[in-house]
Design an enzyme around this catalytic site. Sequence first.
Site: not given
Ligand SMILES: Cc1ncc(C[n+]2csc(CCOP(=O)(O)OP(=O)(O)O)c2C)c(N)n1
Lengths: 327, 327, 330, 330
Positions: B29, B60, B82-86, B89, B129
């Site tokens: 991502e 993920e 992007q973060f180990a926490d994620f 899934p 995070h």
């Molecule tokens: C499972 C997971 N993977 C990665 C992230 C990191 N992350 C946080 S917000 C985001 C983008 C989200 O995009 P969208 O769903 O379009 O929502 P928006 O922020 O645009 O409102 C990402 C990749 C996360 N929070 N959770």
Amino acid sequence: MPVISYIEAVTQALREEMQRDERVFVLGEDVGVRGGVFRATAGLIEEFGPERVLDTPLTESAIAGVSIGASVYGMRPVAEMQFADFIMPAVNQIVSEAAKMRYRSNNSWHCPLVIRAPYGGGVHGALYHSQSVEKIFTGVPGLKIVTPSTPHDVKGLLISAIRDEDPVLFFEHKRCYRLIKGEVPEEEYTVPIGKAEVKREGTDVTVISYGLTLHFALKAAEELEKEGISVHVLDLRTLIPLDKEAVLEAVAKTGKVLIIHEDNLTGGFGGEVSAIISEQAFFELDAPVRRLAGPDVPAMPYSPPLEKEFMLNPEKVTNAIRELAEF
Amino acid sequence: MPVISYIEAVTQALREEMQRDERVFVLGEDVGVRGGVFRATAGLIEEFGPERVLDTPLTESAIAGVSIGASVYGMRPVAEMQFADFIMPAVNQIVSEAAKMRYRSNNSWHCPLVIRAPYGGGVHGALYHSQSVEKIFTGVPGLKIVTPSTPHDVKGLLISAIRDEDPVLFFEHKRCYRLIKGEVPEEEYTVPIGKAEVKREGTDVTVISYGLTLHFALKAAEELEKEGISVHVLDLRTLIPLDKEAVLEAVAKTGKVLIIHEDNLTGGFGGEVSAIISEQAFFELDAPVRRLAGPDVPAMPYSPPLEKEFMLNPEKVTNAIRELAEF
Amino acid sequence: MANERHDELGLSDEQVLDMYRYMLLARKIDERMWLLNRAGKIPFVISCQGQEAIQVGAAFALDRDKDWLCPYYRDLGMVLVFGQSSKDQMLSAFAKAEDPNSGGRQMPGHYGDRRFRIVSGSSPVTTQLLHAVGVALAAKMEKKDHVALTTFGEGSSNQGDFHEGLNFAGVHNLPVIFMCENNKYAISVPVEKQLAGGSVAARAQGYGMPGVQVDGNDPLNVFEAVKAAADQARRGEGPTLIEASSYRLVPHSSDDDDRTYRRAEEVEEARKKDPLVQFKAYLMDAGVMDEEKESALNKEIAQEVDEATEYAEKAPYPDPEQTHTHVYAE
Amino acid sequence: MANERHDELGLSDEQVLDMYRYMLLARKIDERMWLLNRAGKIPFVISCQGQEAIQVGAAFALDRDKDWLCPYYRDLGMVLVFGQSSKDQMLSAFAKAEDPNSGGRQMPGHYGDRRFRIVSGSSPVTTQLLHAVGVALAAKMEKKDHVALTTFGEGSSNQGDFHEGLNFAGVHNLPVIFMCENNKYAISVPVEKQLAGGSVAARAQGYGMPGVQVDGNDPLNVFEAVKAAADQARRGEGPTLIEASSYRLVPHSSDDDDRTYRRAEEVEEARKKDPLVQFKAYLMDAGVMDEEKESALNKEIAQEVDEATEYAEKAPYPDPEQTHTHVYAE
Ligand SMILES: Cc1ncc(C[n+]2csc(CCOP(=O)(O)OP(=O)(O)O)c2C)c(N)n1
Ligand SMILES: Cc1ncc(C[n+]2csc(CCOP(=O)(O)OP(=O)(O)O)c2C)c(N)n1
Ligand SMILES: [Mg+2]
Ligand SMILES: [Mg+2]
């Protein structure tokens, strides 16, 4: 007292709790009409109807996530993962959500749900119907992890799990389902989560175990008695929260400790127990704390000679105890 | 030798391996145009194009699963979580699939993929995070788990990971990214997976650690030298396969062992290391093996005083070592 | 003057003014947080800017006394309408002990408030959809007529939990509304690289539920769609998927630099459709608001945000010992 | 005689006979396994019965020299067409060392064979979809024109990995074919309780790809759809979702008792549409096969299965030491 099987204890606990509390319901794959692929929920849909005995789509993340939502609302879901191996798609919901709901909301929200999962091998289930998965979760604070070995403990602990205010993973060793029978009181009772139990008193070697291997230890203890070796057997019953006092007491009994589990050696819960003993009972020890566990291979193979090689059995356990006794 | 930061070492390793081998590609991502939210993949899309620097959908499980498919085919994917926490899934794909591909196919198929994930706290990242997630995977045979602490090791180990024939989880402590700088050879080099390294020689207390806390140990060792306490510091670098010989050697150096990690105490990898030491070096020990680790709470809170309470730091480490030295 | 759009929707002048007030309040709190962040006073901000119409329009269409929310991190407008205060937001931004969402444990934007039936949310995206389905299942089991609404970004809609959640709700015909706030980006990834087929709403058909596309810059349009979905759910006719299009007017979060992946002109273009600007124009046209009223409102809100900020800044941090509490029931 | 359906599809008489042979072979191997299981000789069977037309029709539409398979546990017909032998199946059923799928490590039905580009599969459902997407991504990156085909049940199509896989393939326009073998049940759970909206194919639209529904009891119908999808994929025009309807004629596996959840009459009704019966009738009608040919074929196959069984039964088990090998590269 009536004698019932390990799996009948599951069914009884579910039925009695559903009778007691309307908020209790079960959900999972094939738990309804089919009564579960192991028949743990047999008869429930007939008694409580399809609204409280829910056949879900084939989606473990949803089973866990929907249970979280329902429990946050105030229900008492008891979810079944058809095999513990298939809990993996639900790890995010269990680890990121269920385990952290209370903590992250500063105690405003909590999710009192139970996830039951048949685990363990020795049933020709091959790699994906034989795994012990407890180690994936034992390091996740917020979860309670229960691994009973007898019908009495299954019933008493499952009732406690359903009444618990926090998420409980309830791991049932599937080889025990029909193999292990035992007495269970007729009247209502519970077994507290977080309490280990001495299943046999002894003076030479302490064995700490849970699940199927606990029975191997008991068998081995009988065998070894004939050889004049007296074995003390502690059944952890609950892994998290761990009953440290009981562990330390059991260590003090003999000064020699063997920890046994079917889960792989490396990263298994035995390491944690061993570390605690080292830290807190170092000067009680007359020998190094030993572990006997599944080999460090991905999972149990299907072919009989390979499955046999992977699995522990009373003989392997007997040898390990004898060796430690002779140390 | 040039001095670079921990995160620059990541980028260099990726770039050089992508130059060396056309089959190497990165996906995740925001790894493309954005160059990663930490900028670990900065500049790669410009050099290698969007086909080899793939911005994936926010999924993920797909990132892991597609990497498995591509690596089974013969490519060398380097996926970023992007973060180990994620990574949660993706647990099913990692544990059920990547870890078991070689074993279950009797060595016919294998998946040489790398999953990079920034982990750890101290960055005001709050619960999701900041987590250390290594313990979820250390008990899963079939995976290799790498946790470097210096730019030199990051670069050398990431190159080894990319060239490895098995799936490697590569955990980068995000607090180290810009904090930790160090010398890195100009010429090509690798650091072997599975080899620990003594980062400081000493005679009174052995500290075994990895990642950010390794640096706390080094700081503490400096401090304690002034007090006349000599600290031996072993950097595990790789958790799986664990360099047991190096561990046992380090234990023998001092007879007193402190294992340190940021991950929660219970179920953390320190338990495994402690258990191995107890089993295999019991008679070398002059004191109980101790562990210093994150508290057993679900994850690190956001509010500064709480984050501080959760995190280890040189002071806490110094105190723990001093206590053990005085034992 | 009659037959304005809001009349037709059954909304009084007072109500639409109130809608505007909430939208403006959300915007102002959000803007203040950025200032505080840039001044080094708070470590992190994640914004609602550009999505206020969706959040406020949706919340107005629900029953604030009984419906449930499983929101996502941008839903500031929504949680305000449901009852959270400016002070609550600032306490959270400053990570103070009194923060009602988490006692300072979670980042701002991680809402959760038992008082208002806002289920605690996390950072991993899309998990909350399943919680909403669970709440809706409970409603059905208990024969209550509340509705659960959950929101998420268009990037997040590609996670497996989306699929499992919509399918589960569809099979069991549950009173839940899934609302995607499509702001065109998931951090740096534009919707074309994120979402095959281009439309979230189009996926509804595959779950046997209505899929509705609305203009997320218009709170009345959102109100109408959510109202219809809520009515349907309450009648026992099952879930709806709504996709509200908007644009994220600011960087993803205070850690982001959006100039690395989108052109300033594109953002400028989107600003012309800023829901606040448009709704203000509507209210002016409809004669519901005038410049005087607006400036009074602005003043009132500025003061509210000032006070909230001041209060929160001075409020005590949680005690370090709090790190160790509430892992389990005590 | 010309203009039979198979002619129109470009299939020779020989080819359709060959199709039938594979379908029959799959059925006969499968039936033998049940006998062996009931005799206590093998611990487990999972069946292809009722789905042979899908599997054989699809495999014939692919290029057996370069295309890749990520099959699921019922795809006996498919792996036979791709090159596995009866002996291979029996070695697997008896869990013997020579089993090419896993050396006896996995249950039968867990295919995997490097010789034929059949990627090793596991038990957790739907994971293989993402592997197929990965293979397809590699094809695109390496500018190869192979296609990856992956199959799964209608129950499994509700897993998150389905959604993530189709979306990924759609966004990146990959040469992959997703084929659902809808046999109406996921163990005991009928499709109505499993799948909101009722149709897997209908979900394709949400991913911007064609969704094709075919009669899975007719191998020619399946052949046609898979051929079109493969051609499209090879032209660089991206993925297709195919749903082939059929019926599981036997219990879920040897551990199941299907009488607990479906009526015998329902199964009887389905047996009338048994793909083998129907395709045989087609071939007879078309004059491609007669009773004589058929009985010769039956005899030949019976002998092949006998020999395979005998061989496998006598073949050695893996050495217990094998438990410890191949965790990592050696
Ligand atoms: C499972 C997971 N993977 C990665 C992230 C990191 N992350 C946080 S917000 C985001 C983008 C989200 O995009 P969208 O769903 O379009 O929502 P928006 O922020 O645009 O409102 C990402 C990749 C996360 N929070 N959770
Ligand atoms: C993740 C996962 N959960 C549960 C199971 C147990 N299980 C095996 S097959 C099956 C039903 C599959 O149904 P469907 O996808 O329709 O395929 P079919 O068997 O009908 O061909 C289930 C629940 C599994 N293998 N994997
Ligand atoms: Mg977005
Ligand atoms: Mg099916």
